[in-house]
Design a protein around this motif. Structure first.
Motif, PDB file in Angstrom:
ATOM      1  N   GLY A 265       0.808  -1.201   0.000  1.00  0.00           N
ATOM      2  CA  GLY A 265       0.000   0.000   0.000  1.00  0.00           C
ATOM      3  C   GLY A 265       0.850   1.263   0.000  1.00  0.00           C
ATOM      4  O   GLY A 265       2.076   1.234   0.010  1.00  0.00           O
ATOM      5  N   GLY A 266       0.158   2.392  -0.005  1.00  0.00           N
ATOM      6  CA  GLY A 266       0.833   3.674   0.040  1.00  0.00           C
ATOM      7  C   GLY A 266       1.226   4.219  -1.320  1.00  0.00           C
ATOM      8  O   GLY A 266       1.919   5.236  -1.409  1.00  0.00           O
ATOM      9  N   VAL A 280     -11.404   9.700  -8.560  1.00  0.00           N
ATOM     10  CA  VAL A 280     -10.488   9.089  -7.600  1.00  0.00           C
ATOM     11  C   VAL A 280     -10.951   7.682  -7.240  1.00  0.00           C
ATOM     12  O   VAL A 280     -12.152   7.405  -7.165  1.00  0.00           O
ATOM     13  CB  VAL A 280     -10.368   9.944  -6.313  1.00  0.00           C
ATOM     14  CG1 VAL A 280      -9.935  11.358  -6.651  1.00  0.00           C
ATOM     15  CG2 VAL A 280     -11.685   9.973  -5.537  1.00  0.00           C
ATOM     16  N   VAL A 281      -9.995   6.790  -7.049  1.00  0.00           N
ATOM     17  CA  VAL A 281     -10.253   5.464  -6.487  1.00  0.00           C
ATOM     18  C   VAL A 281      -9.250   5.245  -5.359  1.00  0.00           C
ATOM     19  O   VAL A 281      -8.038   5.300  -5.568  1.00  0.00           O
ATOM     20  CB  VAL A 281     -10.119   4.336  -7.522  1.00  0.00           C
ATOM     21  CG1 VAL A 281     -10.295   2.979  -6.841  1.00  0.00           C
ATOM     22  CG2 VAL A 281     -11.155   4.497  -8.635  1.00  0.00           C
ATOM     23  N   LEU A 282      -9.778   5.024  -4.177  1.00  0.00           N
ATOM     24  CA  LEU A 282      -8.974   4.708  -2.999  1.00  0.00           C
ATOM     25  C   LEU A 282      -9.251   3.257  -2.638  1.00  0.00           C
ATOM     26  O   LEU A 282     -10.408   2.864  -2.506  1.00  0.00           O
ATOM     27  CB  LEU A 282      -9.364   5.621  -1.835  1.00  0.00           C
ATOM     28  CG  LEU A 282      -8.636   5.415  -0.505  1.00  0.00           C
ATOM     29  CD1 LEU A 282      -7.193   5.916  -0.613  1.00  0.00           C
ATOM     30  CD2 LEU A 282      -9.373   6.130   0.619  1.00  0.00           C
ATOM     31  N   GLY A 283      -8.209   2.436  -2.503  1.00  0.00           N
ATOM     32  CA  GLY A 283      -8.496   1.037  -2.230  1.00  0.00           C
ATOM     33  C   GLY A 283      -7.290   0.256  -1.754  1.00  0.00           C
ATOM     34  O   GLY A 283      -6.191   0.786  -1.589  1.00  0.00           O
ATOM     35  N   SER A 440      -3.968   2.446  -1.325  1.00  0.00           N
ATOM     36  CA  SER A 440      -3.321   3.110  -2.449  1.00  0.00           C
ATOM     37  C   SER A 440      -4.360   3.976  -3.142  1.00  0.00           C
ATOM     38  O   SER A 440      -5.576   3.820  -2.915  1.00  0.00           O
ATOM     39  CB  SER A 440      -2.717   2.089  -3.419  1.00  0.00           C
ATOM     40  OG  SER A 440      -1.588   1.455  -2.842  1.00  0.00           O
ATOM     41  N   LEU A 441      -3.906   4.856  -4.006  1.00  0.00           N
ATOM     42  CA  LEU A 441      -4.795   5.865  -4.570  1.00  0.00           C
ATOM     43  C   LEU A 441      -4.490   6.102  -6.039  1.00  0.00           C
ATOM     44  O   LEU A 441      -3.323   6.182  -6.428  1.00  0.00           O
ATOM     45  CB  LEU A 441      -4.630   7.177  -3.786  1.00  0.00           C
ATOM     46  CG  LEU A 441      -5.362   8.415  -4.296  1.00  0.00           C
ATOM     47  CD1 LEU A 441      -6.869   8.236  -4.186  1.00  0.00           C
ATOM     48  CD2 LEU A 441      -4.906   9.652  -3.516  1.00  0.00           C
ATOM     49  N   ALA A 453       0.224  17.542  -4.551  1.00  0.00           N
ATOM     50  CA  ALA A 453       1.200  17.213  -3.511  1.00  0.00           C
ATOM     51  C   ALA A 453       0.537  16.654  -2.266  1.00  0.00           C
ATOM     52  O   ALA A 453       1.145  15.871  -1.521  1.00  0.00           O
ATOM     53  CB  ALA A 453       2.019  18.462  -3.160  1.00  0.00           C
ATOM     54  N   ARG A 454      -0.725  17.015  -2.035  1.00  0.00           N
ATOM     55  CA  ARG A 454      -1.433  16.561  -0.832  1.00  0.00           C
ATOM     56  C   ARG A 454      -1.991  15.141  -0.962  1.00  0.00           C
ATOM     57  O   ARG A 454      -2.461  14.566   0.013  1.00  0.00           O
ATOM     58  CB  ARG A 454      -2.571  17.516  -0.488  1.00  0.00           C
ATOM     59  CG  ARG A 454      -2.110  18.919  -0.073  1.00  0.00           C
ATOM     60  CD  ARG A 454      -3.271  19.739   0.430  1.00  0.00           C
ATOM     61  NE  ARG A 454      -3.859  19.142   1.617  1.00  0.00           N
ATOM     62  CZ  ARG A 454      -5.001  19.576   2.177  1.00  0.00           C
ATOM     63  NH1 ARG A 454      -5.681  20.570   1.607  1.00  0.00           N
ATOM     64  NH2 ARG A 454      -5.484  18.997   3.254  1.00  0.00           N
ATOM     65  N   LEU A 455      -1.950  14.563  -2.170  1.00  0.00           N
ATOM     66  CA  LEU A 455      -2.506  13.226  -2.362  1.00  0.00           C
ATOM     67  C   LEU A 455      -1.785  12.191  -1.505  1.00  0.00           C
ATOM     68  O   LEU A 455      -2.404  11.233  -1.017  1.00  0.00           O
ATOM     69  CB  LEU A 455      -2.433  12.830  -3.842  1.00  0.00           C
ATOM     70  CG  LEU A 455      -3.282  13.663  -4.811  1.00  0.00           C
ATOM     71  CD1 LEU A 455      -3.046  13.198  -6.247  1.00  0.00           C
ATOM     72  CD2 LEU A 455      -4.777  13.570  -4.459  1.00  0.00           C
ATOM     73  N   ASP A 456      -0.480  12.369  -1.342  1.00  0.00           N
ATOM     74  CA  ASP A 456       0.288  11.405  -0.543  1.00  0.00           C
ATOM     75  C   ASP A 456      -0.201  11.334   0.893  1.00  0.00           C
ATOM     76  O   ASP A 456      -0.061  10.295   1.550  1.00  0.00           O
ATOM     77  CB  ASP A 456       1.770  11.759  -0.568  1.00  0.00           C
ATOM     78  CG  ASP A 456       2.423  11.463  -1.909  1.00  0.00           C
ATOM     79  OD1 ASP A 456       1.927  10.547  -2.590  1.00  0.00           O
ATOM     80  OD2 ASP A 456       3.387  12.147  -2.271  1.00  0.00           O
ATOM     81  N   GLU A 457      -0.782  12.433   1.399  1.00  0.00           N
ATOM     82  CA  GLU A 457      -1.268  12.447   2.776  1.00  0.00           C
ATOM     83  C   GLU A 457      -2.396  11.430   2.982  1.00  0.00           C
ATOM     84  O   GLU A 457      -2.559  10.888   4.075  1.00  0.00           O
ATOM     85  CB  GLU A 457      -1.765  13.846   3.142  1.00  0.00           C
ATOM     86  CG  GLU A 457      -0.703  14.934   3.083  1.00  0.00           C
ATOM     87  CD  GLU A 457      -1.294  16.321   3.299  1.00  0.00           C
ATOM     88  OE1 GLU A 457      -2.489  16.390   3.656  1.00  0.00           O
ATOM     89  OE2 GLU A 457      -0.560  17.309   3.129  1.00  0.00           O
ATOM     90  N   THR A 458      -3.162  11.189   1.921  1.00  0.00           N
ATOM     91  CA  THR A 458      -4.296  10.277   2.037  1.00  0.00           C
ATOM     92  C   THR A 458      -3.877   8.847   2.345  1.00  0.00           C
ATOM     93  O   THR A 458      -4.590   8.110   3.032  1.00  0.00           O
ATOM     94  CB  THR A 458      -5.102  10.286   0.715  1.00  0.00           C
ATOM     95  OG1 THR A 458      -5.488  11.634   0.422  1.00  0.00           O
ATOM     96  CG2 THR A 458      -6.347   9.431   0.853  1.00  0.00           C
ATOM     97  N   VAL A 459      -2.713   8.427   1.835  1.00  0.00           N
ATOM     98  CA  VAL A 459      -2.289   7.039   1.989  1.00  0.00           C
ATOM     99  C   VAL A 459      -1.159   6.903   3.019  1.00  0.00           C
ATOM    100  O   VAL A 459      -0.565   5.833   3.150  1.00  0.00           O
ATOM    101  CB  VAL A 459      -1.840   6.450   0.638  1.00  0.00           C
ATOM    102  CG1 VAL A 459      -2.995   6.462  -0.352  1.00  0.00           C
ATOM    103  CG2 VAL A 459      -0.660   7.233   0.079  1.00  0.00           C
TER     104      VAL A 459
END
Length: 460
Positions: A265-266, A280-283, A440-441, A453-459
């Motif tokens: 993940g990540g 977006v797909v978060l999974g 992962s996203l 740049a903030r997308l990494d914060e989600t994972v």
């Protein structure tokens, strides 16, 4: 309905003919819903479900081949071949194939997935012999004409372009790549512009001969039909083409199996594209289709994002108005699976939407579902399962996919019993295991540098 395991050997109608093996898999009431399966001597399986109250039949021929069977150099070959089998045989031109079904008001189409391919036709019950003849001819006797290979290449490139124009669809291909990387399951079913342009007629022809022998095919039909007559016509069509003689005495290919580990993940994949919405797909990894935990995971997915009363729909759309479309889903393969959450929203709302998704997944991983959510999800899943099998096309799809993927059939009552047996503890256990994994996203949209740049914060 009740299961039976009665097997009968049909006597050969002609001297010297090998005997087919017929089994009644599900015994219906007064014939309705009865599922029968015959294995012909060349390894071809024919499976039917009787629905005497309708005047139609849907016939499908399923091939045990999908895009995950391709090497990198053959990317898109399965789907390319799906197109080409409509383009002429030794007995029919492409126009004659399409005209044959059009002349009786029938419908004919096909689809390719990562693990199987299906060709199907829906016709009036009286026209079933025609559907059997046309589809069997296509699958056994395609000439793969060089001119058609070149003309259809342009059609497939347009299909790829059309898919890429639909970011809401394309993001799921991106998510597969995020989770599987540059592997067969991570590559698009359609292939890419480069791989499709590079494919040659010889490559596609070899792929056809390797993957379309009778041991790798399943003929499935549902509607107002007689099983013995379907078997008789299918056998005659395949024998006319000499297909069964080539695999005489061989056994059908069994369901896929194995063990595949997904990437950790990540990971974040972002495609900067000028779209009105960001998709977006978060999974994270889910479970394989052979895993009994697929039942509680399906209930969990339904409660999280399977309807208007689901958590994600309520929190993201109803309460905050951040997205029009949002849902959760599961994908099960032979040796692994995926769990994902999708949303389409304005680019400026991506961070808010992803935070809600992550918060809801974390909470359910920690606390499970409420009793009311569990009850509602089980009811919704049960109802949609039954309603989704109300036409002959859906019944045929269930027959063919079940035979290829599991090698067995489950009655509707059996499926409902599996869903109804899901307990709060089952859901809590699968939620804790699946949703606690680092996600992962995948994102497609036009984001500012700061938003990206903030997308990494989600994972994190």
């Amino acid at each position: 309905m009740t299961r039976t395991s009665r097997t009968t050997a049909r006597p050969a109608s002609e001297a010297g003919r090998a005997v087919a093996r017929t089994t009644t898999l599900i015994k219906g009431e007064n014939g309705a819903g009865t599922v029968r399966k015959t294995v012909l001597p060349g390894g071809l399986r024919v499976i039917t479900e009787s629905v005497p109250t309708v005047r139609s039949v849907t016939l499908g021929i399923w091939a045990h081949v999908g895009s995950r069977d391709e090497t990198p150099a053959l990317g898109g070959a399965t789907h390319y071949l799906e197109h080409l089998l409509f383009k002429g045989t030794e007995r029919r031109s492409a126009l004659e194939i399409s005209a044959a079904l059009d002349a009786v008001g029938g419908e004919m189409n096909a689809f390719t997935s990562k693990e199987f391919t299906c060709y199907y036709a829906r016709v009036l019950d009286a026209d079933l012999p025609l559907a059997v003849d046309v589809l069997s001819d296509m699958l056994t006797s395609s000439v793969i004409d060089p001119a058609e290979v070149e003309s259809e290449r342009g059609v497939i490139l347009e299909e790829i372009a059309m898919t890429e124009d639909d970011a809401g669809d394309c993001v799921h291909d991106l998510f597969a790549h995020t989770m599987f990387g540059d592997t067969p399951l991570g590559r698009p079913v359609l292939g890419t512009v480069d791989t499709v342009n590079a494919l040659t007629r010889d490559q596609v022809t070899r792929f056809y001969k390797k993957h379309y022998d009778p041991t790798r095919l399943v003929v499935a039909a549902a509607g107002n039909l007689d099983h013995a007559q379907v078997v008789k016509r299918v056998r005659a069509a395949f024998e006319r083409a000499g297909a069964l003689a080539r695999t005489q005495g061989e056994q059908p290919v069994g369901p896929r199996s194995g063990s595949r580990s997904l990437r950790g993940g990540g990971r974040v994949d972002f495609v900067d594209r000028a779209t009105e919405q960001a998709h977006v797909v978060l999974g994270m990894p889910g479970v394989s289709r052979h895993d009994e935990r697929r039942w509680p995971l399906a209930v969990l997915s339904t409660a999280l994002g399977g309807g208007m009363s689901s958590r994600l729909f309520q929190e993201i759309r109803e309460k905050r108005g951040l997205a029009y479309s949002t849902y959760a889903y599961t994908s099960g393969y032979a040796d692994c699976g995926l769990f994902g959450v999708y949303a389409g929203c304005r680019p400026g709302q991506v961070s808010d939407v992803l935070k809600i998704c992550r918060d809801e997944l974390d909470q359910v991983a920690r606390d499970g579902l409420t009793d009311e959510e569990l009850r509602r999800a089980i009811g919704q899943l049960s109802g949609s399962t039954v309603l989704g099998l109300e036409d002959t096309g859906a019944l045929m799809h269930r027959l063919g996919k079940s035979e290829l993927c599991w090698g067995e059939q489950m009655s509707v009552d059996g499926m409902l019993a599996k869903i109804d047996a899901v307990t709060p503890d089952d859901v809590r256990e699968v939620a804790r295991e699946v949703l606690s994994r680092r996600p992962s996203l995948s994102v497609i949209g036009q984001l500012t540098d700061r938003q990206a740049a903030r997308l990494d914060e989600t994972v994190a």
